[in-house]
Design a protein around this motif. Structure first.
Motif, PDB file in Angstrom:
ATOM      1  N   GLU A   6       1.131  -1.434  -0.128  1.00  0.00           N
ATOM      2  CA  GLU A   6       0.051  -0.294  -0.016  1.00  0.00           C
ATOM      3  C   GLU A   6       1.240   1.601  -0.307  1.00  0.00           C
ATOM      4  OE1 GLU A   6      -3.212   0.267  -0.284  1.00  0.00           O
ATOM      5  OE2 GLU A   6      -3.397  -1.852  -0.147  1.00  0.00           O
ATOM      6  N   ARG A   7       2.377   1.315  -0.180  1.00  0.00           N
ATOM      7  CA  ARG A   7       3.547   2.514   0.031  1.00  0.00           C
ATOM      8  C   ARG A   7       3.121   2.999   0.863  1.00  0.00           C
ATOM      9  NH1 ARG A   7       5.830   2.324  -4.791  1.00  0.00           N
ATOM     10  NH2 ARG A   7       4.484   0.699  -6.473  1.00  0.00           N
ATOM     11  N   ILE A   8       2.213   2.460   2.272  1.00  0.00           N
ATOM     12  CA  ILE A   8       2.487   3.411   3.490  1.00  0.00           C
ATOM     13  C   ILE A   8       3.838   4.833   3.891  1.00  0.00           C
ATOM     14  CG2 ILE A   8       2.531   3.238   5.733  1.00  0.00           C
ATOM     15  CD1 ILE A   8      -0.392   3.429   4.704  1.00  0.00           C
ATOM     16  N   ALA A   9       3.704   5.097   3.464  1.00  0.00           N
ATOM     17  CA  ALA A   9       4.780   6.029   3.772  1.00  0.00           C
ATOM     18  C   ALA A   9       5.539   6.447   4.784  1.00  0.00           C
ATOM     19  CB  ALA A   9       4.568   7.853   4.143  1.00  0.00           C
ATOM     20  N   ILE A  10       4.558   5.770   6.073  1.00  0.00           N
ATOM     21  CA  ILE A  10       5.304   6.168   7.543  1.00  0.00           C
ATOM     22  C   ILE A  10       5.467   5.230   8.193  1.00  0.00           C
ATOM     23  CG2 ILE A  10       5.611   7.408  10.089  1.00  0.00           C
ATOM     24  CD1 ILE A  10       4.796   9.541   7.847  1.00  0.00           C
ATOM     25  N   CYS A  11       5.763   3.712   8.840  1.00  0.00           N
ATOM     26  CA  CYS A  11       5.113   3.042   9.476  1.00  0.00           C
ATOM     27  C   CYS A  11       6.365   3.026  10.820  1.00  0.00           C
ATOM     28  CB  CYS A  11       5.928   1.744   8.502  1.00  0.00           C
ATOM     29  SG  CYS A  11       6.002   0.302   9.795  1.00  0.00           S
ATOM     30  N   SER A  12       5.247   2.822  12.345  1.00  0.00           N
ATOM     31  CA  SER A  12       6.536   2.915  13.310  1.00  0.00           C
ATOM     32  C   SER A  12       6.106   1.688  14.533  1.00  0.00           C
ATOM     33  CB  SER A  12       5.535   4.282  14.658  1.00  0.00           C
ATOM     34  OG  SER A  12       4.384   4.019  14.827  1.00  0.00           O
ATOM     35  N   TYR A  13       6.946   1.151  14.950  1.00  0.00           N
ATOM     36  CA  TYR A  13       7.081  -0.093  15.917  1.00  0.00           C
ATOM     37  C   TYR A  13       6.980   0.366  17.495  1.00  0.00           C
ATOM     38  CZ  TYR A  13       9.201  -1.561  11.743  1.00  0.00           C
ATOM     39  OH  TYR A  13       9.156  -1.247  10.085  1.00  0.00           O
ATOM     40  N   THR A  14       5.664  -0.592  17.839  1.00  0.00           N
ATOM     41  CA  THR A  14       6.156  -0.935  19.616  1.00  0.00           C
ATOM     42  C   THR A  14       6.518  -2.248  20.100  1.00  0.00           C
ATOM     43  OG1 THR A  14       3.931   0.592  19.387  1.00  0.00           O
ATOM     44  CG2 THR A  14       4.330  -0.639  21.827  1.00  0.00           C
ATOM     45  N   PHE A  15       7.227  -1.969  20.889  1.00  0.00           N
ATOM     46  CA  PHE A  15       7.656  -3.647  21.890  1.00  0.00           C
ATOM     47  C   PHE A  15       8.922  -4.279  20.902  1.00  0.00           C
ATOM     48  CE2 PHE A  15       2.533  -4.171  22.696  1.00  0.00           C
ATOM     49  CZ  PHE A  15       2.685  -3.473  23.591  1.00  0.00           C
ATOM     50  N   GLY A  16       9.575  -3.150  20.261  1.00  0.00           N
ATOM     51  CA  GLY A  16      11.242  -3.870  20.268  1.00  0.00           C
ATOM     52  C   GLY A  16      11.360  -3.485  18.681  1.00  0.00           C
ATOM     53  N   LEU A  17      12.000  -3.940  18.052  1.00  0.00           N
ATOM     54  CA  LEU A  17      12.531  -3.787  16.711  1.00  0.00           C
ATOM     55  C   LEU A  17      12.262  -5.027  15.523  1.00  0.00           C
ATOM     56  CD1 LEU A  17      15.518  -1.435  18.182  1.00  0.00           C
ATOM     57  CD2 LEU A  17      12.819  -0.222  16.910  1.00  0.00           C
ATOM     58  N   PRO A  18      11.883  -5.085  14.648  1.00  0.00           N
ATOM     59  CA  PRO A  18      11.491  -6.318  14.081  1.00  0.00           C
ATOM     60  C   PRO A  18      13.415  -6.692  12.724  1.00  0.00           C
ATOM     61  CG  PRO A  18      10.945  -3.548  12.065  1.00  0.00           C
ATOM     62  CD  PRO A  18      11.429  -3.215  12.986  1.00  0.00           C
ATOM     63  N   SER A  19      13.102  -7.214  12.896  1.00  0.00           N
ATOM     64  CA  SER A  19      14.548  -7.490  11.801  1.00  0.00           C
ATOM     65  C   SER A  19      15.413  -6.674  11.042  1.00  0.00           C
ATOM     66  CB  SER A  19      13.962  -9.553  11.360  1.00  0.00           C
ATOM     67  OG  SER A  19      13.309  -8.901  10.352  1.00  0.00           O
ATOM     68  N   ASN A  20      16.347  -6.845  11.047  1.00  0.00           N
ATOM     69  CA  ASN A  20      17.448  -6.594  10.371  1.00  0.00           C
ATOM     70  C   ASN A  20      16.638  -6.291   8.806  1.00  0.00           C
ATOM     71  OD1 ASN A  20      18.956  -5.025  12.252  1.00  0.00           O
ATOM     72  ND2 ASN A  20      20.015  -6.850  11.219  1.00  0.00           N
ATOM     73  N   GLU A  21      15.950  -7.725   8.181  1.00  0.00           N
ATOM     74  CA  GLU A  21      15.338  -7.801   6.638  1.00  0.00           C
ATOM     75  C   GLU A  21      14.760  -7.195   6.673  1.00  0.00           C
ATOM     76  OE1 GLU A  21      14.806 -11.922   6.535  1.00  0.00           O
ATOM     77  OE2 GLU A  21      13.969 -12.011   4.603  1.00  0.00           O
ATOM     78  N   ILE A  22      13.291  -7.340   7.450  1.00  0.00           N
ATOM     79  CA  ILE A  22      12.590  -6.563   7.434  1.00  0.00           C
ATOM     80  C   ILE A  22      12.733  -4.645   6.887  1.00  0.00           C
ATOM     81  CG2 ILE A  22      10.446  -5.557   8.543  1.00  0.00           C
ATOM     82  CD1 ILE A  22      10.147  -8.675   9.129  1.00  0.00           C
ATOM     83  N   ILE A  23      13.879  -4.568   8.762  1.00  0.00           N
ATOM     84  CA  ILE A  23      13.696  -2.870   8.024  1.00  0.00           C
ATOM     85  C   ILE A  23      14.484  -2.558   7.124  1.00  0.00           C
ATOM     86  CG2 ILE A  23      15.504  -1.312   9.074  1.00  0.00           C
ATOM     87  CD1 ILE A  23      14.853  -3.106  12.255  1.00  0.00           C
ATOM     88  N   GLY A  24      15.636  -3.487   6.367  1.00  0.00           N
ATOM     89  CA  GLY A  24      15.983  -2.822   5.023  1.00  0.00           C
ATOM     90  C   GLY A  24      14.931  -3.343   3.921  1.00  0.00           C
ATOM     91  N   GLN A  25      14.014  -4.227   4.038  1.00  0.00           N
ATOM     92  CA  GLN A  25      12.829  -3.987   2.393  1.00  0.00           C
ATOM     93  C   GLN A  25      12.269  -2.775   2.777  1.00  0.00           C
ATOM     94  OE1 GLN A  25      10.226  -7.938   3.739  1.00  0.00           O
ATOM     95  NE2 GLN A  25       9.859  -7.911   1.865  1.00  0.00           N
ATOM     96  N   LEU A  26      12.045  -2.191   4.559  1.00  0.00           N
ATOM     97  CA  LEU A  26      10.922  -1.213   3.930  1.00  0.00           C
ATOM     98  C   LEU A  26      11.901  -0.019   3.585  1.00  0.00           C
ATOM     99  CD1 LEU A  26       9.185  -3.036   6.074  1.00  0.00           C
ATOM    100  CD2 LEU A  26       8.571  -0.658   6.814  1.00  0.00           C
ATOM    101  N   LYS A  27      13.432   0.312   4.229  1.00  0.00           N
ATOM    102  CA  LYS A  27      14.425   1.509   3.624  1.00  0.00           C
ATOM    103  C   LYS A  27      14.066   1.422   2.432  1.00  0.00           C
ATOM    104  CE  LYS A  27      17.376   2.887   7.697  1.00  0.00           C
ATOM    105  NZ  LYS A  27      17.021   4.391   7.336  1.00  0.00           N
ATOM    106  N   GLU A  28      14.380   0.290   1.505  1.00  0.00           N
ATOM    107  CA  GLU A  28      14.457  -0.156   0.011  1.00  0.00           C
ATOM    108  C   GLU A  28      13.363   0.211  -0.299  1.00  0.00           C
ATOM    109  OE1 GLU A  28      14.966  -4.146  -1.726  1.00  0.00           O
ATOM    110  OE2 GLU A  28      16.825  -4.369  -0.236  1.00  0.00           O
ATOM    111  N   HIS A  29      12.254   0.795  -0.022  1.00  0.00           N
ATOM    112  CA  HIS A  29      10.963   1.272  -0.092  1.00  0.00           C
ATOM    113  C   HIS A  29      11.015   3.048   0.008  1.00  0.00           C
ATOM    114  CE1 HIS A  29      10.256  -3.327  -1.358  1.00  0.00           C
ATOM    115  NE2 HIS A  29       9.595  -2.122  -2.188  1.00  0.00           N
TER     116      HIS A  29
END
Lengths: 359, 359
Positions: free
Chosen positions: A129-152
């Motif tokens: 859905e090309r969401i512009a902003i994603c925030s996380y609670t209770f910790g941080l996701p894997s490096n893989e997921i963080i990298g994927q969102l960064k690419e987008h």
């Protein structure tokens, strides 16, 4: 200071984020109203399935062209203790009796693997859905997921309750970090520090974080008006996140009796409890909290306890009975008002202007 | 906003009060330096006899012509529970063994009547020495005493942790009220609300108090620099009271190892404990707190517990052993510096000027 790198980055007029309150508060109407009036609307998607998330995102896109964000709960490992489940069920039995609810002999408990699978489905929706902003609670996701969102080029925001957690958010690649003071309503976001170590007031927490962390800081907890916004900027934050102030707005999906409970509460009536969900959270004191309080340390972890109390909260809500609902609120209920999102945002910004002139 | 009715009333240049830290921190050198550099110095006289108080007041008068204040502990009723004393002595025995201290078979316990008599002697010194400003912690004195000080035009300051307590201070005739956020180091000043109800962060507490109370509010808790001062003014306070920031100054009488402990502590290392004195107080975590923590709720009330731990704290201090000392500190130890009072005050005010220009 009011328009700064952060308002540019988030593409908003005012340095205000509507806190992503999960559990039905962040209706499409609320999120769209916030974004349409110059602040950042956020979907609290913690308890939504990927399908529900997609549906709400599409609904919001129909009523605003402004950017909005989505908050996800990062699944945390938890212990399944049968003693803890037994203790919880025993304590909750008298409440079930009072509500004419059957005993909980069998219950489908969530597993960490299922939670991880659901989380990855949610991430896929963020990407699709090309969401512009994603925030996380209770910790941080894997490096893989963080990298994927960064690419987008999706802006990612961590949630921290201590300097150490804010540093971790920065190190792991977050673009910004919400720092949650002890004043905050709802769930505590601590994920490295223990609960006992992470009960820090914003007056102390903001300057100590900004002195050490390079990414911009968003202050959260007890901020309800222009005074709180300007004070947070003085302390070094670039933006604030307000929860309770939006929860009592007419556009919010919180039950009316929840809104009324906050509007009538005083600052000494909120309390931290782990009885509702297995994670510590702040809400207005009620019978459920009073009755479970002596036993809460023996209850199971999140999300097991959350599952065990689900029908109690639901039935209590549908009976319009405050006694057994989770009445999340920050420490500033005396400042809450019943008003529209537009009035809230405009009043806050007018207060800031007045205050600045009189400083 | 920086010079206001409160700075006029207190006859000070800057809206800064040095918190009256009891137990030897507020040396005459500290109090005089604070007053001589434009803020308000305060004697923490809570544990002083009337004679010691008089002596210190006269000493300070020799080195400053500026006004300074005195803080008194208002005696509170307490329960003498032999079970509680037994529980405390049992828990403390292993610590006594480690310090080669004899067991506490006999101990002279304070009585409420004696405490009241000492308090009245202290009040007489305030009157005799024509002290300009008197603040109270742990409650408010009798109407008779308040009236007596009013007749002598002595400015009286209450200490509150909630809106209700601030309203009571106003109603009872206080000229100003210190509101103590959960960030504050040392003893909690709650006197109507229970401990659990009075753990409110300043971001929430200041605006909720100033909306309801007419007397000027002094903010206390975690404030260490210009950011905290300006933020407090934004929230509605007229003045700040800073403790930990002055405790680590070179003029303060805190033991060097106490200062060092704060200078090396992080924001997640302070904790609330009632193990040292029987009243809840915030300090840097150490072995004493860790070992007594599981039993602290069963210990006797203040000042009995304070008496029971007195030799432990004293011997630990004289051995330069941090393990069993009370290392009072607010939640902002990362902002503490070893510096002179003059540098602290000048830096705070320079920060405020800079900040105001960039808002």
């Amino acid at each position: 200071m009011l328009t700064n790198k952060v308002t540019d980055l988030l593409n908003i007029k005012y340095p205000i984020i509507q806190a992503p309150m999960a559990g039905g508060v962040t209706t499409s109407e609320l999120v769209a109203a916030v974004s349409n009036h110059g602040a950042l609307g956020m979907i609290g998607a913690g308890y939504l399935t990927a399908d529900q998330m997609r549906e709400q995102i599409r609904e919001i896109k129909k009523v605003t062209s402004k950017s909005f964000g989505v908050n996800l709960f990062v699944p945390t490992k938890f212990t399944v203790s049968f003693d803890a489940i037994k203790s919880s069920n025993e304590t909750l039995q008298s409440i079930r009796d009072e509500l004419n609810l059957p005993p909980r002999d069998q219950v489908v408990l969530p597993s960490y693997i299922e939670a991880m699978a659901s989380f990855e489905e949610q991430i896929q929706v963020i990407l699709d859905e090309r969401i512009a902003i994603c925030s996380y609670t209770f910790g941080l996701p894997s490096n893989e997921i963080i990298g994927q969102l960064k690419e987008h080029s999706i802006i990612q925001i961590g949630t921290a309750t201590t300097v150490q957690e804010a540093l971790e958010a920065e190190k792991r690649g977050m673009d910004l970090v919400v720092i949650q003071g002890i004043e905050a309503g709802g769930h505590r976001g601590n994920f490295i520090n223990e609960f006992e170590e992470s009960q820090i007031g914003l007056m102390s927490l903001i300057p100590q974080v900004v002195d050490v962390v390079s990414i911009p800081v968003i202050a959260a907890g007890g901020i309800m008006d222009g005074r709180g916004l300007l004070a947070s900027l003085c302390l070094g934050a670039k933006c604030v996140q307000m929860g309770t102030a939006f929860l009592t707005c007419v556009e919010s999906g919180a039950p009316d009796i929840h809104k009324e409970a906050i509007l009538h509460a005083t600052e000494d009536q909120t309390v931290l409890t782990r009885s509702f969900s297995g994670k510590w959270a702040r809400g207005v004191k009620n019978k459920f909290i009073d009755e479970t309080q002596p036993h809460q340390l023996s209850f199971p972890d999140f999300p097991i306890q959350n599952t065990l109390t689900q029908d109690i909260r639901k039935v209590s809500g549908s009976q319009k009975n405050l006694a057994f609902m989770s009445l999340w609120s920050g420490q500033s209920p005396r400042l809450a008002k019943s008003q529209t999102v537009e009035t809230l945002i405009q009043t806050v910004m007018a207060e800031v202007s007045n205050l600045k002139q009189n400083l």
